[in-house]
Motif scaffolding. Structure first.
Motif, mmCIF file in Angstrom:
data_model
loop_
_atom_site.group_PDB
_atom_site.id
_atom_site.type_symbol
_atom_site.label_atom_id
_atom_site.label_comp_id
_atom_site.label_asym_id
_atom_site.label_seq_id
_atom_site.Cartn_x
_atom_site.Cartn_y
_atom_site.Cartn_z
ATOM 1 N N ASP A 67 0.829 -1.203 0.000
ATOM 2 C CA ASP A 67 0.000 0.000 0.000
ATOM 3 C C ASP A 67 0.861 1.248 0.000
ATOM 4 N N HIS A 138 -7.758 -5.133 10.105
ATOM 5 C CA HIS A 138 -7.472 -4.813 8.711
ATOM 6 C C HIS A 138 -6.142 -5.432 8.269
ATOM 7 N N ASN A 142 -7.116 -2.574 3.983
ATOM 8 C CA ASN A 142 -8.486 -3.031 3.788
ATOM 9 C C ASN A 142 -9.205 -2.971 5.131
ATOM 10 N N SER A 146 -14.533 -3.975 4.009
ATOM 11 C CA SER A 146 -13.959 -4.110 2.670
ATOM 12 C C SER A 146 -14.446 -5.387 1.997
ATOM 13 N N SER A 150 -11.952 -7.625 -3.288
ATOM 14 C CA SER A 150 -11.454 -6.338 -3.765
ATOM 15 C C SER A 150 -10.065 -6.442 -4.383
ATOM 16 N N LYS A 155 -8.672 3.851 -0.790
ATOM 17 C CA LYS A 155 -9.485 3.618 0.409
ATOM 18 C C LYS A 155 -9.380 4.828 1.337
ATOM 19 N N THR A 182 -4.258 0.734 -1.843
ATOM 20 C CA THR A 182 -3.931 -0.532 -1.207
ATOM 21 C C THR A 182 -4.268 -1.708 -2.103
ATOM 22 N N GLY A 184 -6.070 -4.958 -2.755
ATOM 23 C CA GLY A 184 -7.315 -5.457 -2.209
ATOM 24 C C GLY A 184 -7.134 -6.835 -1.597
ATOM 25 N N ILE A 185 -8.169 -7.274 -0.897
ATOM 26 C CA ILE A 185 -8.112 -8.597 -0.293
ATOM 27 C C ILE A 185 -8.000 -9.663 -1.375
ATOM 28 N N PRO A 220 -11.484 -8.121 8.230
ATOM 29 C CA PRO A 220 -10.951 -8.448 6.906
ATOM 30 C C PRO A 220 -9.895 -9.539 6.896
#
Length: 261
Positions: A67, A138, A142, A146, A150, A155, A182, A184-185, A220
């Motif tokens: 990120d 997080h 995320n 979130s 993603s 964000k 960032t 994403g997951i 998350p």
């Protein structure tokens, strides 16, 4: 998910560094995912010692950051590209231009996110991604709520995350940017091996939800339960809320040496 519980933060760093060392020994051109924050710093120090001793080289490796803050000037010491330079690149033998991060200073942030996703894909994906976890669960940036699918995007940071990070800005929460780019997951879950490290009792609640709770966007990090190869390395305080701590300790003690991490 493999959960490894050790006594100290130094041992957490050594176990995580072992995973990276084993990967690079097998694949010198490995693609690493690097993270900022307090938890990974010990890992970078341990990697530095191994490089200095001649037992490890990251000269052929590449790395991608998780990120980046939006809007910090290029020379700001807390811009994550500069943090990674100090904490990781300057301590090992990886080439500075082999480390990439999302462009938080771009005039086209959506385009920068798409370009970052493409750069990771062009590199063949990430072999091993280092992760920490926030007190609210997080991963990367995320935040709770979130999407578990993603991709890299902009964000808005919560007050809690900005408060947690204010220590890097001389305690001034108003100096912590409100936005970031960032992974994403879904992007994180594409990495082939995830290594999450956490130390301290203040991480215990998040670790409990990560490992033993239901998979939920409210926590998350719990999405890591969906990944086939996750290693969670904890010191005893961070593991203090785990109901299955005894089981995890027994299974790690009995693990066959050939299995590796």
């Amino acid at each position: 998910m493999e959960v490894i519980i050790v006594d100290t933060a130094d041992e957490v760093a050594r176990v995580a560094a072992d995973a990276i060392s084993a990967l690079v020994a097998a694949r010198p051109d490995a693609v690493l995912g690097v993270a900022t924050g307090s938890s990974p710093e010990g890992i970078y120090d341990e990697l530095s010692r191994r490089v200095a001793a001649g037992g490890l080289s990251l000269a052929g490796a590449r790395a991608f950051m998780l990120d980046e803050y939006v809007g910090l000037p290029a020379d700001h010491p807390e811009r994550y590209r500069n943090v990674i330079q100090r904490a990781f690149v300057d301590k090992v033998d990886i080439a500075a231009d082999a480390v990439a991060g999302p462009d938080g200073g771009s005039d086209d942030l959506a385009g920068a996110c798409a370009a970052y996703e493409q750069a990771i894909a062009d590199a063949g994906g990430i072999d091993l991604q280092l992760l920490g976890i926030g007190t609210d669960g997080h991963i990367a940036f995320n935040e709770p709520g979130s999407s578990l699918a993603s991709r890299t995007r902009i964000k808005t940071l919560t007050h809690q995350t900005r408060a947690d990070n204010a220590r890097f800005f001389d305690g001034r929460i108003d100096d912590v940017p409100q936005h970031c780019l960032t992974q994403g997951i879904g992007t994180i879950l594409d990495a082939r091996h995830l290594v999450l490290v956490a130390t301290g009792r203040h991480k215990a609640e998040a670790i409990h939800h990560l490992v033993e709770g239901p998979v939920s966007a409210m926590w998350p990090g719990s999405a890591l339960q969906l990944h086939p190869h996750v290693t969670v390395v904890l010191d005893s305080p961070a593991a203090s809320r785990l109901q299955l701590a005894g089981y995890f300790t027994e299974t790690y003690a009995a693990k066959p040496a050939w299995q590796g991490l």
